[in-house]
Design a protein around this motif. Structure first.
Motif, short mmCIF file in Angstrom:
data_model
loop_
_atom_site.label_atom_id
_atom_site.label_comp_id
_atom_site.label_asym_id
_atom_site.label_seq_id
_atom_site.Cartn_x
_atom_site.Cartn_y
_atom_site.Cartn_z
N LEU A 154 0.83 -1.20 0.00
CA LEU A 154 0.00 0.00 0.00
C LEU A 154 0.86 1.25 0.00
CD1 LEU A 154 -2.62 -1.04 2.72
CD2 LEU A 154 -2.81 -1.28 0.25
N LEU A 155 0.40 2.28 -0.71
CA LEU A 155 1.03 3.59 -0.65
C LEU A 155 0.69 4.26 0.68
CD1 LEU A 155 0.33 4.93 -4.26
CD2 LEU A 155 2.46 3.96 -3.37
N ILE A 156 1.62 5.05 1.19
CA ILE A 156 1.38 5.68 2.49
C ILE A 156 0.23 6.68 2.41
CG2 ILE A 156 2.97 7.62 2.27
CD1 ILE A 156 3.89 6.91 5.17
N ASN A 157 -0.01 7.24 1.22
CA ASN A 157 -1.14 8.16 1.08
C ASN A 157 -2.47 7.47 1.34
OD1 ASN A 157 0.65 10.15 0.45
ND2 ASN A 157 0.21 10.20 -1.74
N VAL A 158 -2.52 6.17 1.08
CA VAL A 158 -3.76 5.43 1.36
C VAL A 158 -4.07 5.47 2.84
CG1 VAL A 158 -4.82 3.14 1.34
CG2 VAL A 158 -3.51 3.93 -0.64
N LEU A 159 -3.05 5.31 3.67
CA LEU A 159 -3.26 5.33 5.12
C LEU A 159 -3.71 6.71 5.57
CD1 LEU A 159 -3.11 3.83 7.82
CD2 LEU A 159 -0.72 4.55 7.98
N PHE A 160 -3.16 7.77 4.98
CA PHE A 160 -3.59 9.11 5.35
C PHE A 160 -5.06 9.32 5.01
CE2 PHE A 160 0.94 9.90 5.55
CZ PHE A 160 1.04 10.77 6.62
N ASP A 161 -5.49 8.75 3.90
CA ASP A 161 -6.89 8.91 3.48
C ASP A 161 -7.82 7.94 4.20
OD1 ASP A 161 -6.15 10.91 1.72
OD2 ASP A 161 -5.92 9.52 0.02
#
Length: 585
Positions: free
Chosen positions: A559-566
């Motif tokens: 997973l991209l870290i931006n996914v976790l932020f979203d």
């Protein structure tokens, strides 16, 4: 005679290797000749807008080739680039632009939607017909080595950032220091936020030596994305903060396969992390770095190779050959080996000082009693000692300034942001060190009456401070604990209790159960419900990297870290993973 002007050194390199690739971003690249031409056009545009020697030009773009063009063009025009962190809140961006008294703001279309600072002409670098009409020839602006190259803002004790003013001479002397092995930095990955001082290495090391600057995609990079970039782009040199280096070393040291050299620093470096990387990649050099923005990035270094034996600390080594590091007591007397003192830096790199703040400059840029008349040294606030081998070991801070995630933070600036929230009688920020050695900020508040809405307080602080300066937890107290002589007792502050933002809801599927266990392990909390937010439970960017590495290792998806932020909850991530799997099938 060697030049100490950045644009002249770049012109020499263009003449040597005009057809070699200078910069790439994904499938797009520019040769040295093409990069030179594009920067020349933008430089002429800036000059037409009134930019003259030592005028400041704000730079606010996504990490991209256009960003590199914007910075190079500013230097060619004789201007001073002022990076504006794209993650800064709007008020902080505006303050930086106003404080630096910039002449022009360079932006890109990606930043237009989020709003730009006002009160200054704007050039949209990737959509400006007037720039395309400019000549591709060098503007040939006369530049003195002691002109400024850039102003980078760091956290300030007054409640506002401080703008550190660095000259052309100091940048060139750093990049051409004889202690670099240039071949190890033939392809450098630009991955750090460009508004921080490490961008000096990432941009100018490859471009002034005929190497290739590889621009990472915008946003945060997870371990998997970083690993893929290193391999696909043939990266040889990279800089990572000590915290990020530790996370990657613990979770996936093979990420660094193929690199020639890793620079790491910004805080105390974990010895076992170095050993894990050298075990996985025995041909790599891990170079422990030490430096401050006020002294042009790096002042000391310690190259570590396969023979490294971990001890209690990783020494930061010794000064570069044109810098001097003194370890002094409070009477400015050198301390013996083994005794702690404060680091003072002299010689190459000591910057001009803080832009527009002669008072703050005078406090820490002091006369050098060991140097020639008129020379200065910078008081860092870092505590260190020399070991029996004469190597410097960094041991902590002497002031209220701390390092969080590799970034310098003045606790007073965080406290000022908290104190502007209505209804608070007292505020204090304390640094808590985790078992891993990583540091976190905790904000303690005493209300004037009643209870404080801690969620609203967090949102308020987020409006004025970047993410790395926001406390991981806020704690309400009836009163601040005091020592017997009436001083604040920071050691008596209670440990934060990270509580779920929502009522506990147990996992309902095997995937949710696995994710809850990974969340709890990474965050060091007993239980996590599927509706609990990773960030409300104290998670920050380094824990996010560790979380995604565990998910990749134990569950599979990268997973991209931006996914976790979203999507910061277990329930949301589980749905996302299921959706990705369904789409793939």
């Amino acid at each position: 005679m060697e030049s100490f002007v950045i644009s002249e050194r770049f012109a020499e390199q263009v003449a040597r290797t005009p057809e070699e690739v200078a910069v790439t971003a994904g499938a797009v690249g520019l040769t040295y000749q093409e990069l030179d031409a594009r920067a020349n056009q933008l430089a002429h545009r800036l000059i037409g807008l009134g930019v003259r020697q030592d005028d400041r030009v704000a730079v606010l773009l996504e990490r991209s080739i256009d960003l590199v063009v914007a910075i190079l063009a500013t230097v060619k025009a004789g201007g001073v680039y002022v990076p504006v962190h794209d993650d800064y809140p709007a008020d902080r961006r505006q303050w930086v632009v106003d404080h630096a008294e910039v002449t022009v703001l360079l932006a890109d279309t990606a930043k237009l939607a989020g709003g730009l600072p006002t009160g200054v002409p704007v050039v949209v670098v990737d959509d400006d017909p007037a720039t395309a009409e400019q000549p591709v020839t060098d503007p040939a602006v006369p530049i003195h080595p002691d002109q400024l190259a850039y102003v980078i803002h760091t956290s300030g004790s007054t409640g506002h950032p401080k703008g550190v003013a660095v000259t052309q001479r100091d940048v060139v002397r750093l990049i051409f220091n004889t202690e670099w092995t240039v071949a190890r930095h033939a392809r450098v990955l630009m991955v750090a936020p460009y508004a921080f001082n490490v961008s000096t290495y990432e941009i100018w090391m490859p471009l002034l030596h005929g190497g290739r600057l590889v621009v990472a995609p915008p946003g945060y990079l997870g371990a998997g994305a970083l690993r893929d970039l290193i391999r696909s782009e043939g990266i040889t040199g990279i800089h990572l903060t000590a915290g990020l280096f530790r996370v990657l070393a613990e979770e996936s040291p093979e990420t660094f396969t193929g690199l020639s050299e890793i620079l790491t620093g910004g805080d105390v470096i974990a010895p076992n992390a170095v050993r894990r990387v050298l075990d996985a990649c025995p041909d790599i050099v891990v170079r422990a770095m030490y430096g401050v923005t006020e002294c042009s990035l790096f002042s000391a270094h310690n190259p570590l190779t396969a023979s490294f034996v971990p001890g209690m600390l990783v020494p930061i080594g010794n000064a570069f050959d044109d810098a001097t590091i003194h370890i002094l007591d409070d009477r400015l007397t050198a301390v013996p080996n083994g005794i702690e003192g404060e680091i003072y830096i002299a010689g190459r790199g000591v910057s001009r000082g803080y832009l527009g703040r002669p008072d703050l400059t005078a406090e820490v840029f002091v006369a050098d009693p060991f140097g020639a008349p008129g020379t200065r040294m910078y008081r860092t606030g870092d505590l260190a000692r020399r070991n029996d081998d004469g190597l410097i070991e960094l041991v902590g801070r002497a002031s209220s300034q701390v390092k969080i995630l590799g970034f310098r933070v003045e606790l007073a600036e965080v406290e000022a942001a908290m104190a502007s929230f209505p209804g608070l009688a007292q505020v204090v920020v304390v640094v808590r060190e985790l078992e891993s050695g990583e540091k976190r900020l905790v904000g303690y508040v005493v209300p004037e009456s009643g209870d404080v809405d801690l969620g609203a307080l967090r949102a308020h602080v987020r409006e004025s401070l970047p993410d790395y300066m926001i406390p991981a937890a806020f704690v309400q107290l009836a009163s601040l604990p005091l020592t017997a002589n009436g001083k604040l007792d920071r050691k008596a502050m209670p440990e934060p209790d990270f509580e779920a933002a929502a009522a506990y809801r147990a996992p309902e599927t095997p995937l949710q159960e696995s994710l809850c266990a990974i969340f709890a392990s990474v965050l060091a909390v007993p239980t996590v419900g599927i509706d609990d937010s990773f960030f409300d439970l104290g998670g920050q960017s380094l824990e996010a990297m560790r979380l995604l590495s565990r998910i990749r290792a134990e569950i599979g998806p990268d997973l991209l870290i931006n996914v976790l932020f979203d999507i910061p909850t277990v329930a949301g991530l589980a749905n996302h993973i299921d959706d990705v799997a369904t789409a793939a099938a």
